[in-house]
Design a protein around this motif. Structure first.
Motif, PDB file in Angstrom:
ATOM      1  N   LEU A   1     -19.808  22.822 -22.343  1.00 30.31           N
ATOM      2  CA  LEU A   1     -20.411  23.682 -23.237  1.00 30.31           C
ATOM      3  C   LEU A   1     -19.656  24.187 -24.651  1.00 30.31           C
ATOM      4  CD1 LEU A   1     -22.592  25.548 -20.761  1.00 30.31           C
ATOM      5  CD2 LEU A   1     -23.090  23.590 -21.927  1.00 30.31           C
ATOM      6  N   PHE A   2     -18.323  23.995 -24.325  1.00 30.94           N
ATOM      7  CA  PHE A   2     -17.490  24.763 -25.263  1.00 30.94           C
ATOM      8  C   PHE A   2     -16.748  23.698 -25.860  1.00 30.94           C
ATOM      9  CE2 PHE A   2     -18.707  28.163 -22.795  1.00 30.94           C
ATOM     10  CZ  PHE A   2     -19.190  29.002 -23.787  1.00 30.94           C
ATOM     11  N   ASP A   3     -15.386  23.572 -25.975  1.00 29.18           N
ATOM     12  CA  ASP A   3     -14.680  22.442 -26.698  1.00 29.18           C
ATOM     13  C   ASP A   3     -14.316  21.287 -25.648  1.00 29.18           C
ATOM     14  OD1 ASP A   3     -12.666  21.890 -28.943  1.00 29.18           O
ATOM     15  OD2 ASP A   3     -11.216  21.607 -27.450  1.00 29.18           O
TER      16      ASP A   3
ATOM     17  N   PHE B   1     -19.713  25.351 -29.783  1.00 31.65           N
ATOM     18  CA  PHE B   1     -18.801  25.389 -30.845  1.00 31.65           C
ATOM     19  C   PHE B   1     -19.273  24.502 -31.996  1.00 31.65           C
ATOM     20  CE2 PHE B   1     -15.058  26.572 -28.165  1.00 31.65           C
ATOM     21  CZ  PHE B   1     -15.035  28.073 -28.326  1.00 31.65           C
ATOM     22  N   GLY B   2     -20.268  23.738 -31.684  1.00 28.55           N
ATOM     23  CA  GLY B   2     -20.861  22.800 -32.606  1.00 28.55           C
ATOM     24  C   GLY B   2     -20.575  21.338 -31.845  1.00 28.55           C
TER      25      GLY B   2
ATOM     26  N   TRP C   1     -14.144  26.542 -36.140  1.00 31.66           N
ATOM     27  CA  TRP C   1     -14.338  26.183 -37.387  1.00 31.66           C
ATOM     28  C   TRP C   1     -14.258  24.696 -37.725  1.00 31.66           C
ATOM     29  CZ3 TRP C   1     -14.965  27.271 -42.302  1.00 31.66           C
ATOM     30  CH2 TRP C   1     -14.058  26.547 -43.110  1.00 31.66           C
ATOM     31  N   TRP C   2     -13.656  23.884 -36.906  1.00 30.72           N
ATOM     32  CA  TRP C   2     -13.846  22.567 -37.015  1.00 30.72           C
ATOM     33  C   TRP C   2     -14.865  21.646 -36.537  1.00 30.72           C
ATOM     34  CZ3 TRP C   2      -9.088  24.664 -35.461  1.00 30.72           C
ATOM     35  CH2 TRP C   2      -8.789  24.730 -34.206  1.00 30.72           C
TER      36      TRP C   2
ATOM     37  N   ASP D   1     -34.862  21.309 -26.228  1.00 31.45           N
ATOM     38  CA  ASP D   1     -34.741  21.161 -27.528  1.00 31.45           C
ATOM     39  C   ASP D   1     -34.327  22.303 -28.445  1.00 31.45           C
ATOM     40  OD1 ASP D   1     -36.428  18.791 -27.603  1.00 31.45           O
ATOM     41  OD2 ASP D   1     -38.252  19.750 -27.295  1.00 31.45           O
ATOM     42  N   GLY D   2     -33.697  23.282 -27.734  1.00 33.29           N
ATOM     43  CA  GLY D   2     -33.205  24.615 -28.362  1.00 33.29           C
ATOM     44  C   GLY D   2     -31.736  24.371 -28.821  1.00 33.29           C
ATOM     45  N   GLU D   3     -31.102  25.245 -29.297  1.00 34.44           N
ATOM     46  CA  GLU D   3     -29.726  24.809 -29.662  1.00 34.44           C
ATOM     47  C   GLU D   3     -28.770  25.889 -29.037  1.00 34.44           C
ATOM     48  OE1 GLU D   3     -26.891  25.538 -33.793  1.00 34.44           O
ATOM     49  OE2 GLU D   3     -29.067  25.569 -33.800  1.00 34.44           O
ATOM     50  N   ALA D   4     -27.697  25.478 -28.113  1.00 35.73           N
ATOM     51  CA  ALA D   4     -26.944  26.056 -27.428  1.00 35.73           C
ATOM     52  C   ALA D   4     -26.207  27.415 -27.982  1.00 35.73           C
ATOM     53  CB  ALA D   4     -26.009  25.448 -26.666  1.00 35.73           C
ATOM     54  N   SER D   5     -26.349  28.607 -27.658  1.00 40.59           N
ATOM     55  CA  SER D   5     -25.265  29.784 -28.469  1.00 40.59           C
ATOM     56  C   SER D   5     -25.310  30.886 -27.375  1.00 40.59           C
ATOM     57  CB  SER D   5     -26.352  30.135 -29.376  1.00 40.59           C
ATOM     58  OG  SER D   5     -27.411  30.839 -29.142  1.00 40.59           O
TER      59      SER D   5
END
Length: 582
Positions: free
Chosen positions: A190-192, A168-169, A433-434, A242-246
């Protein structure tokens, strides 16, 4: 498998052989996803609930689906719309009671509908009794061993244990505060932040979830959709990455081979398969062919199908298909690769175009790059062409429902619902979103409550007209009562497609690519035969002619067909046709 055959005067190449219509139900079923808070509200509070779902089960039976999948309805603080579970054995009061769940199950089974429920094993809510106990017990305790608590790096532990980021960023770690007020350990999410990850190397965690499975199996559920099925086990030592979790997007290389992907150390670790082999044994204790469904964003397809080997899960969503653009060659490549991979392990391919986590395919296909996958659409973003998107979505759905295997529908797609692309940003509730710094609008646009009655307050979603997210005024035209019995409506198209799919046993059928003599046609047309049904989808800009044959009779089309002066049937752009051979 590759065999040349002839159907009538149409030459084809067999790539997938037919199975038995009497095989296990999950091999060929059409399953309808219900997102409870947005399906139907019986209480009048503006949030959908279990009694509301029960009241609409007749609609799903008339539609012609075989089963329903319910997104989470467990007790939860709703930090992530119920995917943050505080109690896996109870119903959240927002949605009703356990007794309401029993009534729903009984009614669904009486109508011939099986019921799959969501299970969220990667993480719990921070209000789960286990996590509260972990915070109270402190470092090194058995309570903390159920989760992934770690000491921080740096002189005073002020740095996160590794560099992982949240889906979620932002960072994937949050630091705790000890009872004396001093900074404490960190925990992984890994999420909120309110969704702490469990430690699946802990036998107590494994035993608890096997018990949860039995609790719901004893109540009569027919299976489980497993949330983040590829995420339970992390790489030993939780190394930096080094990757971005998605949640990885499916893709195909130009030659039709599946992309290799890099899930990172937090996803698709081999240890998850031990978990699902144990769960398979639990379900095997029960009669009725209970099923496990994997939400696993995994590449390549050769790794995805490991989740559906004969002693593990039964289905795995085909996200490579969902993320393929509106392109004939790409669609042929992903279908061929998917069937080949699934056939290697004796599993069905499980097709899907939309769900509660992605922009509805009606809108994705109306974008300038049709089929691209933005993470939400807002009023200032590119707006899809609504009419073009619907035309392509109807064609894409007929193509999908003609494929052998199982298929999932997302609530409202039988109405042709588009994404709500003008939702006020102040009303958004998706934590993406936030947490993304207000850069990704997230998933609220596909979760807006359904329209049932065109001229009723809230389009009949709730007896009071209340809705937890506002519906666009334009949705009156999509309401069920405006489409039922209306020739050519999307609802009636879905009903007829599901009837024909069942009558011709397409779910357990074969797939033979039609061999075209026109090389240019391969860039515009997807054409295949399934049993004795001929399917052609025109993705090009100009009409194409159906083969001239006395034995080809049109069964169904996603749009209006025309006839040339010489009697040739023409298929317009962005249209799929089913015809009967023989």
């Amino acid at each position: 498998m590759s065999t040349n055959t002839t159907l009538g005067n149409i030459t084809t190449t067999l790539v997938h052989a037919a199975g038995s219509p009497s095989a296990e139900w999950w091999r060929h079923a059409v399953i309808y996803q219900v997102y409870p808070r947005s399906f139907a509200d019986a209480s009048g509070d503006g949030i959908g609930d279990l009694p509301g779902i029960t009241s609409k089960l007749d609609h799903l039976a008339r539609l012609g689906v075989d089963a329903i999948w319910l997104s989470p309805f467990y007790r939860s603080p709703q930090a992530d719309a119920g995917y943050d579970v505080a109690d896996y054995r109870d119903v959240d009061p927002l949605f009703g009671t356990l007794a309401d769940c029993d009534v729903l199950l009984e009614r669904a089974h009486r109508l011939g509908l099986r019921v799959i429920i969501d299970l969220v094993p990667n993480h719990t809510s921070d209000e789960h009794v286990w996590f509260r106990a972990a915070l109270a017990a402190g470092p090194g305790s058995p309570e903390r061993a159920r989760y992934l608590f770690r000491d921080g790096k740096g002189e005073h532990g002020e740095l996160a244990p590794n560099n992982w980021t949240s889906i979620f960023g932002g960072p994937a770690w949050t630091r705790t505060t000890d009872p004396d007020g001093r900074p404490g350990q960190w925990y992984l999410h890994l999420f909120d932040t309110r969704q702490p990850d469990l430690d699946w190397t802990n036998p107590e965690v494994r035993g608890e979830f096997e018990s949860i499975l039995r609790f719901w199996l004893d109540r009569g559920v027919d299976g489980f959709r497993i949330d983040v099925a590829h995420g339970l086990v992390k790489a030993p030592g939780l190394p930096d990455w080094d990757g971005e979790a998605s949640m990885i997007e499916g893709s195909l290389d130009d030659d039709g081979s599946t992309a290799t992907g890099d899930s990172g150390p937090m996803f698709d670790q081999d240890g998850v398969h031990d978990v699902y082999r144990a769960w398979h044994r639990v379900l095997a204790e029960y009669d009725g062919d209970r099923a496990l469904v994997a939400e696993a964003w995994v590449e390549p397809l050769a790794r995805l199908v490991r989740y559906v080997r004969s002693d593990e899960m039964h289905q795995a969503f085909n996200f490579s298909f969902l993320t393929t653009h509106w392109d004939a060659a790409a669609l042929r490549a992903v279908v061929t690769a998917s069937l080949a991979a699934s056939d290697e392990v004796g599993a069905p391919t499980t097709w899907v175009l939309s769900n509660h986590d992605v922009v509805r395919h009606t809108s994705r296909l109306g974008l300038a790059e049709p089929g691209s996958r933005p993470n939400g659409i807002g009023a200032v973003d590119e707006q899809p062409d609504e009419q073009l998107g619907l035309r392509r979505a109807r064609a894409a759905t007929l193509l999908m429902l003609a494929l052998p295997g199982s298929a999932y529908l997302y609530q409202g797609e039988e109405l042709g619902l588009p994404e709500h692309t003008a939702l006020d940003d102040d009303l958004r509730q998706d934590p993406a979103w936030w947490r993304s710094g207000y850069t990704e609008r997230g998933r609220d646009g596909c979760r807006v409550p359904l329209p049932w009655v065109a001229d009723a307050p809230g389009f009949g979603f709730s007896p009071t007209g209340a809705a937890w997210l506002p519906q666009p005024d334009s949705w009156a035209a999509y309401a069920l009562d405006a489409q039922r019995g209306t020739r050519g409506s999307t609802y009636e198209l879905y009903r007829e497609a599901l009837r024909l799919r069942r009558d011709f046993h397409l779910g357990s059928g074969s797939l033979c690519w039609v061999d075209g003599s026109d090389q240019d046609a391969t860039t515009r047309v997807v054409a295949f035969a399934n049993r004795d049904v001929y399917v052609v989808a025109n993705l090009g800009a100009e009409p194409i002619a159906l083969p001239r044959s006395d034995t080809l009779h049109v069964l169904l089309a996603s749009g209006e067909l025309t006839t040339s002066d010489d009697g040739t049937i023409l298929v317009p752009s962005d249209t799929t046709v089913w015809g009967r051979l023989g």
